[in-house]
Structure formats: C-alpha cells, structure tokens
Design a protein around this motif. Sequence first.
Motif, mmCIF file in Angstrom:
data_model
loop_
_atom_site.group_PDB
_atom_site.id
_atom_site.type_symbol
_atom_site.label_atom_id
_atom_site.label_comp_id
_atom_site.label_asym_id
_atom_site.label_seq_id
_atom_site.Cartn_x
_atom_site.Cartn_y
_atom_site.Cartn_z
ATOM 1 N N TYR A 48 -1.325 36.523 -53.676
ATOM 2 C CA TYR A 48 -2.732 36.311 -53.344
ATOM 3 C C TYR A 48 -3.087 36.750 -51.932
ATOM 4 C CZ TYR A 48 -2.016 33.586 -57.492
ATOM 5 O OH TYR A 48 -1.672 33.204 -58.760
ATOM 6 N N THR A 49 -2.164 37.412 -51.251
ATOM 7 C CA THR A 49 -2.401 37.874 -49.885
ATOM 8 C C THR A 49 -2.350 39.398 -49.865
ATOM 9 O OG1 THR A 49 -1.267 35.904 -49.119
ATOM 10 C CG2 THR A 49 -1.675 37.612 -47.495
ATOM 11 N N ALA A 50 -3.454 40.002 -49.437
ATOM 12 C CA ALA A 50 -3.519 41.459 -49.371
ATOM 13 C C ALA A 50 -3.015 41.991 -48.035
ATOM 14 C CB ALA A 50 -4.954 41.935 -49.591
ATOM 15 N N LYS A 65 -6.444 38.388 -52.078
ATOM 16 C CA LYS A 65 -6.712 39.227 -53.254
ATOM 17 C C LYS A 65 -6.409 38.430 -54.512
ATOM 18 C CE LYS A 65 -2.099 41.129 -53.669
ATOM 19 N NZ LYS A 65 -1.252 42.277 -53.787
ATOM 20 N N ASP A 66 -7.060 38.773 -55.601
ATOM 21 C CA ASP A 66 -6.798 38.201 -56.923
ATOM 22 C C ASP A 66 -6.785 36.671 -56.942
ATOM 23 O OD1 ASP A 66 -6.477 40.835 -57.755
ATOM 24 O OD2 ASP A 66 -4.311 40.794 -57.432
ATOM 25 N N PRO A 75 -16.635 37.139 -53.496
ATOM 26 C CA PRO A 75 -15.523 38.035 -53.204
ATOM 27 C C PRO A 75 -14.330 37.247 -52.667
ATOM 28 C CG PRO A 75 -17.067 38.108 -51.391
ATOM 29 C CD PRO A 75 -17.660 37.195 -52.447
ATOM 30 N N ASP A 76 -13.179 37.901 -52.655
ATOM 31 C CA ASP A 76 -11.988 37.252 -52.121
ATOM 32 C C ASP A 76 -12.191 36.980 -50.630
ATOM 33 O OD1 ASP A 76 -10.181 36.952 -54.302
ATOM 34 O OD2 ASP A 76 -9.875 39.121 -54.306
ATOM 35 N N GLU A 94 -2.200 29.042 -51.253
ATOM 36 C CA GLU A 94 -0.977 29.843 -51.227
ATOM 37 C C GLU A 94 -1.125 31.050 -50.305
ATOM 38 O OE1 GLU A 94 2.004 32.145 -54.313
ATOM 39 O OE2 GLU A 94 0.785 30.483 -55.066
ATOM 40 N N ALA A 95 -2.302 31.655 -50.292
ATOM 41 C CA ALA A 95 -2.540 32.780 -49.388
ATOM 42 C C ALA A 95 -2.445 32.328 -47.931
ATOM 43 C CB ALA A 95 -3.903 33.397 -49.665
#
Length: 169
Positions: A82-84, A99-100, A105-106, A41-42
């Motif tokens: 899910y995208t920072a 993210k998340d 780590p992400d 999804e990111a």
Amino acid sequence: MRSEKSVPLMISLALLAVAAVLATLAIPAWRNHRVSEHLDEALRAGEAAKLVVMEAATVRGGLNRLQSGDLNFNAASSLNAYTAKIDISESGRITIATKDTGATPDPVFLLTPIDSSASSGGAALSWSCDIIAGNSQWMPPRCTRPAAPAPSVSVSPVAAPAPASTTGR
C-alpha cells in the motif's frame, strides 16, 4: 386457505427487507475499516525512515544541524503493498505516497519531525502527521498530531500562616 400460503411469503419478504437494511449499513462500514487498515499499514512503512531521521538528529545534535548526506535511506526496502513511495527531505520531513488502499484518491502523508528534546527531556523527536493529498476523512488513528506542551507555570511557595498566639491570663 389463501392467507395461510401468503404468511411464509410475507415472512420471507420481511427477512429480505431486514437483510437489505443491514447490508446498507454494514458494507460501507466494512469498506471504511479496510481502507483504514491499508492506510495504517502504509504509515508503518515509514517507521524505518523515522529511525533514519532520529539517528541523524541524535548524531548531529538536533534537526537544525542535519546535513544532506545524513538522511540516506533505501526506500525500496520499506515499501509494502500500500506504499508507492517514501521520501525524506533535507529537513527530515517524510512524505509517504500510498497506492491501492481503496481510498479515492490515495492519500499522501507528511510526517514532520518536531525537536522536543529541550522541552520534554524525553525522546528527542516527536512526529506530526498530516494528509497533504487526498480526503482527510481517511486520517488513521496512527496519524496524529502531538499534544501541545502545557505551559510551564511557576508556583511560588505560600508562607504558612503564623500560629495564633494564645495568652493565658
């Protein structure tokens, strides 16, 4: 009589052991599936950025002719849960920070445009996807490297053998 009462207890313990084994296999698989869905999804959030790069490359006539003002992009409109962050460099490379996602780590993805219009005759750009931060085990199926083009081989026509002559005597 004592053995008759212990049979249901033994069956219950056996079922509990089977459930424990199944849980040790199923929980990590479920977690990995969820992380892969979040990362996919990111990456989908970067599709709008890809369109910006493709349009600019098409208008300018190739990636090597891009100018800094060609890649204006409102990244905030493409962000999802899910995208920072999404950045486009002057060369058209897209960086997607996640993210998340559940991965530790992400990951951070780098989408690199490859100008293949001259060699393939099809789409002007193909994309190479790499993880530049994070664990490479989380590489989603959407994140792939394009296949290397097959080397062109020129084949010269082979002359057909001359028909055998038959002489009648």
